[in-house]
Design a protein around this motif. Structure first.
Motif, mmCIF file in Angstrom:
data_model
loop_
_atom_site.group_PDB
_atom_site.id
_atom_site.type_symbol
_atom_site.label_atom_id
_atom_site.label_comp_id
_atom_site.label_asym_id
_atom_site.label_seq_id
_atom_site.Cartn_x
_atom_site.Cartn_y
_atom_site.Cartn_z
ATOM 1 N N LEU A 69 24.979 -4.118 89.399
ATOM 2 C CA LEU A 69 24.773 -4.925 90.602
ATOM 3 C C LEU A 69 23.362 -5.503 90.639
ATOM 4 O O LEU A 69 23.156 -6.643 91.068
ATOM 5 C CB LEU A 69 25.036 -4.083 91.841
ATOM 6 C CG LEU A 69 26.510 -3.754 92.094
ATOM 7 C CD1 LEU A 69 26.638 -2.679 93.162
ATOM 8 C CD2 LEU A 69 27.288 -4.987 92.485
ATOM 9 N N ALA A 70 22.386 -4.714 90.188
ATOM 10 C CA ALA A 70 21.004 -5.208 90.183
ATOM 11 C C ALA A 70 20.852 -6.393 89.236
ATOM 12 O O ALA A 70 20.151 -7.366 89.550
ATOM 13 C CB ALA A 70 20.049 -4.087 89.787
ATOM 14 N N ARG A 71 21.499 -6.327 88.069
ATOM 15 C CA ARG A 71 21.402 -7.450 87.130
ATOM 16 C C ARG A 71 21.967 -8.716 87.770
ATOM 17 O O ARG A 71 21.369 -9.790 87.670
ATOM 18 C CB ARG A 71 22.145 -7.129 85.834
ATOM 19 C CG ARG A 71 22.207 -8.311 84.876
ATOM 20 C CD ARG A 71 21.893 -7.970 83.460
ATOM 21 N NE ARG A 71 22.761 -7.018 82.853
ATOM 22 C CZ ARG A 71 22.493 -6.367 81.707
ATOM 23 N NH1 ARG A 71 21.354 -6.589 81.075
ATOM 24 N NH2 ARG A 71 23.340 -5.489 81.201
ATOM 25 N N ALA A 72 23.119 -8.601 88.434
ATOM 26 C CA ALA A 72 23.715 -9.769 89.074
ATOM 27 C C ALA A 72 22.814 -10.312 90.177
ATOM 28 O O ALA A 72 22.647 -11.534 90.326
ATOM 29 C CB ALA A 72 25.089 -9.401 89.634
ATOM 30 N N ARG A 73 22.217 -9.408 90.953
ATOM 31 C CA ARG A 73 21.329 -9.842 92.038
ATOM 32 C C ARG A 73 20.094 -10.543 91.474
ATOM 33 O O ARG A 73 19.625 -11.563 91.996
ATOM 34 C CB ARG A 73 20.919 -8.614 92.863
ATOM 35 C CG ARG A 73 19.962 -8.885 94.023
ATOM 36 C CD ARG A 73 20.633 -9.670 95.129
ATOM 37 N NE ARG A 73 19.715 -9.934 96.219
ATOM 38 C CZ ARG A 73 19.624 -9.189 97.322
ATOM 39 N NH1 ARG A 73 20.382 -8.118 97.475
ATOM 40 N NH2 ARG A 73 18.778 -9.515 98.276
ATOM 41 N N GLN A 74 19.552 -10.017 90.393
ATOM 42 C CA GLN A 74 18.371 -10.630 89.787
ATOM 43 C C GLN A 74 18.706 -11.969 89.145
ATOM 44 O O GLN A 74 17.864 -12.889 89.133
ATOM 45 C CB GLN A 74 17.758 -9.661 88.774
ATOM 46 C CG GLN A 74 17.105 -8.448 89.435
ATOM 47 C CD GLN A 74 16.860 -7.300 88.483
ATOM 48 O OE1 GLN A 74 16.870 -7.465 87.266
ATOM 49 N NE2 GLN A 74 16.651 -6.107 89.023
ATOM 50 N N ARG A 101 25.932 -3.741 102.800
ATOM 51 C CA ARG A 101 25.118 -2.937 103.724
ATOM 52 C C ARG A 101 23.885 -2.374 103.027
ATOM 53 O O ARG A 101 22.795 -2.317 103.617
ATOM 54 C CB ARG A 101 25.953 -1.791 104.306
ATOM 55 C CG ARG A 101 25.235 -0.981 105.380
ATOM 56 C CD ARG A 101 26.022 0.249 105.784
ATOM 57 N NE ARG A 101 25.999 1.273 104.748
ATOM 58 C CZ ARG A 101 24.994 2.129 104.547
ATOM 59 N NH1 ARG A 101 23.893 2.047 105.287
ATOM 60 N NH2 ARG A 101 25.072 3.042 103.601
ATOM 61 N N ARG A 102 24.042 -1.984 101.774
ATOM 62 C CA ARG A 102 22.932 -1.400 101.024
ATOM 63 C C ARG A 102 22.000 -2.446 100.421
ATOM 64 O O ARG A 102 20.983 -2.093 99.818
ATOM 65 C CB ARG A 102 23.475 -0.513 99.898
ATOM 66 C CG ARG A 102 24.278 0.683 100.376
ATOM 67 C CD ARG A 102 24.719 1.545 99.210
ATOM 68 N NE ARG A 102 25.589 2.630 99.634
ATOM 69 C CZ ARG A 102 26.045 3.598 98.844
ATOM 70 N NH1 ARG A 102 25.698 3.587 97.547
ATOM 71 N NH2 ARG A 102 26.836 4.539 99.301
ATOM 72 N N GLY A 103 22.350 -3.711 100.552
ATOM 73 C CA GLY A 103 21.520 -4.757 99.980
ATOM 74 C C GLY A 103 21.740 -4.975 98.506
ATOM 75 O O GLY A 103 20.973 -5.701 97.857
ATOM 76 N N ALA A 104 22.798 -4.375 97.939
ATOM 77 C CA ALA A 104 23.078 -4.527 96.506
ATOM 78 C C ALA A 104 23.915 -5.757 96.202
ATOM 79 O O ALA A 104 24.019 -6.170 95.042
ATOM 80 C CB ALA A 104 23.801 -3.275 95.986
ATOM 81 N N GLY A 146 23.953 5.491 87.464
ATOM 82 C CA GLY A 146 23.090 4.340 87.258
ATOM 83 C C GLY A 146 23.808 3.108 86.768
ATOM 84 O O GLY A 146 23.292 1.993 86.906
ATOM 85 N N TYR A 147 25.014 3.268 86.196
ATOM 86 C CA TYR A 147 25.768 2.112 85.699
ATOM 87 C C TYR A 147 26.040 1.124 86.830
ATOM 88 O O TYR A 147 25.797 -0.085 86.692
ATOM 89 C CB TYR A 147 27.086 2.574 85.076
ATOM 90 C CG TYR A 147 28.038 1.436 84.759
ATOM 91 C CD1 TYR A 147 27.948 0.750 83.558
ATOM 92 C CD2 TYR A 147 29.010 1.043 85.679
ATOM 93 C CE1 TYR A 147 28.801 -0.303 83.272
ATOM 94 C CE2 TYR A 147 29.864 -0.010 85.405
ATOM 95 C CZ TYR A 147 29.761 -0.678 84.195
ATOM 96 O OH TYR A 147 30.605 -1.723 83.929
ATOM 97 N N THR A 148 26.547 1.633 87.940
ATOM 98 C CA THR A 148 26.875 0.760 89.071
ATOM 99 C C THR A 148 25.622 0.105 89.626
ATOM 100 O O THR A 148 25.591 -1.105 89.892
ATOM 101 C CB THR A 148 27.598 1.559 90.165
ATOM 102 O OG1 THR A 148 28.807 2.106 89.619
ATOM 103 C CG2 THR A 148 27.935 0.690 91.359
ATOM 104 N N VAL A 149 24.576 0.902 89.804
ATOM 105 C CA VAL A 149 23.309 0.374 90.333
ATOM 106 C C VAL A 149 22.775 -0.732 89.428
ATOM 107 O O VAL A 149 22.376 -1.809 89.889
ATOM 108 C CB VAL A 149 22.278 1.513 90.468
ATOM 109 C CG1 VAL A 149 20.909 0.957 90.858
ATOM 110 C CG2 VAL A 149 22.744 2.543 91.495
ATOM 111 N N ALA A 150 22.764 -0.478 88.116
ATOM 112 C CA ALA A 150 22.188 -1.432 87.167
ATOM 113 C C ALA A 150 23.009 -2.711 87.080
ATOM 114 O O ALA A 150 22.455 -3.816 86.984
ATOM 115 C CB ALA A 150 22.066 -0.782 85.793
#
Length: 463
Positions: free
Chosen positions: A29-34, A68-71, A23-27
């Motif tokens: 990248l998600a913070r940067a995208r948001q 590709r994953r939209g992250a 979840g570290y990687t997901v979170a």
């Protein structure tokens, strides 16, 4: 939309590699995208900086996969120290040579050679084997000039990272002179940056996990990796804790200042929520690594009791890890092969949660519980061990059943209740969607923007 102050924004991570670090990687990248969605740098978002010494081709492949994953939106916004360590004319880049001073390699250590595009050495990294504190070593990092000669050394990884960050920040200021906000997502990097004294930089430190050892109560021993971090915690301009529970525990125990704020990871609402009556009856799902801390074995043992009461029940476990072989042996031993299946990694967790009648979590600890948050977003009733940190905060207004930590009988009873009581499932599903709004991207970005506004209104704590 959250109003972020006018500044340069940088998100710093030790590494960002697809399907690594959970979840570290997901979170991250998600913070940067948001942040991009909230208007940071006119919608381009922050720079994403990493310091893992992989090859440029590997880093390019990682960026392409995230796109590709939209992250990741723009791969050019994600940069790596070692991709920028070489000079096109040969040898180390000018910023790296400028940071070096006279010296030699440590003859007692082995070195890892990082080469440039032409295959000649650019920098040599000391290998500090078997030491969890390798990152604070001041063992010389060797910098090579054109032709392979030694241009000098840099005193350890911390000095190396600070030199590159200084180079990046100088480049940003050359475009436009305004404050720089660095969101550091790594505890180890945070320790190394606590002495960075640039008065125009504000260092905001994000927390991703628990700081405690078993039994994970408020007064439990500190994880040794955190002990030194707490000695420098007050040097950060803000520390972002994922839950109020963890922030409050830390403040009560250590008496820390008001730089410690709550800023959760945001999880976006689902495009639509599948009605609970349209889901697969009896299907329970888990999402997460097959690691000891996730205690999937507890779920398997409890599910034997669930199947005795609900014969059509099945448990699908999504994730991979070192525990796979042991968990499969336990499934076989308990005669549950028709009811419990290790499904491997899914790239579509939303679909999995849309199909399930219940979500199960048996972790020994969490940081926030991203998978649990995803379950709530998708209106999937949750049955969860009551552990630090996240479950109690997320389920405070409903959406699931908290079970006493480690009580496998109570876990089974709660699952049976959810699977056999349609009215309860309907209630929990509705509560889940409502509860998830507290950690949607709007709330997460509002908390982060408020923290940044505050730190930019006062001097750096390191100047």
């Amino acid at each position: 939309m959250s109003e972020f102050p006018d500044a340069w924004y940088v998100v710093l991570s030790s590494r960002l590699i697809p399907d690594l670090d959970g979840g570290y990687t997901v979170a991250t990248l998600a913070r940067a995208r948001q942040m991009a969605d909230a208007g940071v740098d006119e919608g381009r978002g922050p720079l994403l900086l990493t310091v893992d010494p992989g090859a440029p081709a590997e880093h390019a492949a990682h960026r392409a996969e995230f796109v590709r994953r939209g992250a990741l939106i723009d791969p050019e916004r994600m940069r790596n120290l070692f991709d920028e360590a070489s000079d096109p004319a040969g040898g180390a880049a000018q910023w790296l040579q400028a940071a070096a001073h006279a010296g030699e390699a440590d003859p007692a250590l082995a070195y890892r050679v990082v080469a440039g595009a032409d295959g000649t050495p650019v920098v040599e990294l000391p290998v500090v084997a078997g030491d969890p504190d390798w990152h604070i070593s001041t063992a010389p990092v060797v910098v090579r000039g054109r032709g392979g000669s030694i241009a000098g050394v840099i005193d350890g990884f911390g000095a190396l990272y600070r030199a590159w960050l200084g180079h990046v920040v100088s480049g940003l200021r050359a475009q436009r002179d305004r404050p720089v906000v660095v969101v550091c997502e790594s505890r180890q990097l945070g320790e190394l940056l606590a002495g960075w004294e640039d008065p125009g930089v504000r260092l905001v430190h994000g927390i991703h996990t628990i700081h405690l050892e078993p039994p994970y109560d408020a007064d439990a021993p500190l994880n040794p990796l955190w002990s030194r971090w707490f000695t420098v915690a007050e040097r950060f301009d803000a520390v972002l804790w994922l839950t109020a529970s963890q922030r409050d525990d830390v403040q009560e125990r250590f008496g820390l200042s008001d730089v410690h704020v709550v800023a959760p990871h945001g999880v976006a609402a689902a495009a639509s929520v599948v009605p609970i009556g349209d889901r697969e009856g009896g299907r329970v799902v888990m999402l997460g690594r097959l690691a000891p801390g996730k205690r999937v074995d507890s779920a398997i043992r409890a599910f034997a009791r669930v199947v005795a009461a609900v014969p059509h029940a099945r448990l699908d476990v999504y994730g991979e890890g070192a525990e796979r072989e042991r968990l499969q042996a336990l499934i076989d031993e308990r005669g549950l092969t028709a009811h419990v299946v290790l499904r491997g990694v899914t790239e579509d967790p939303g679909r999995v949660l849309d199909e399930a009648s219940a979500y199960l979590q048996t972790s020994a600890f969490e940081g926030q519980g991203l998978a649990l948050t995803e379950a709530l977003v998708h209106g999937c009733p949750a049955v969860v061990f009551d552990v630090r940190y996240g479950p109690r905060d997320l389920l405070a207004s409903g959406g699931g059943i908290l079970v006493p930590d480690g009580d496998e009988d109570a876990l089974a009873d709660a699952l049976v209740r959810v699977l056999t009581d349609a009215a309860l499932r309907e209630q929990l599903a509705a509560e889940a969607v409502a509860a998830s709004r507290a950690v949607d991207p709007a709330h997460a970005m509002a908390a982060l923007a408020a923290a940044v506004t505050d730190v930019l209104a006062r001097p750096s704590r390191r100047a």
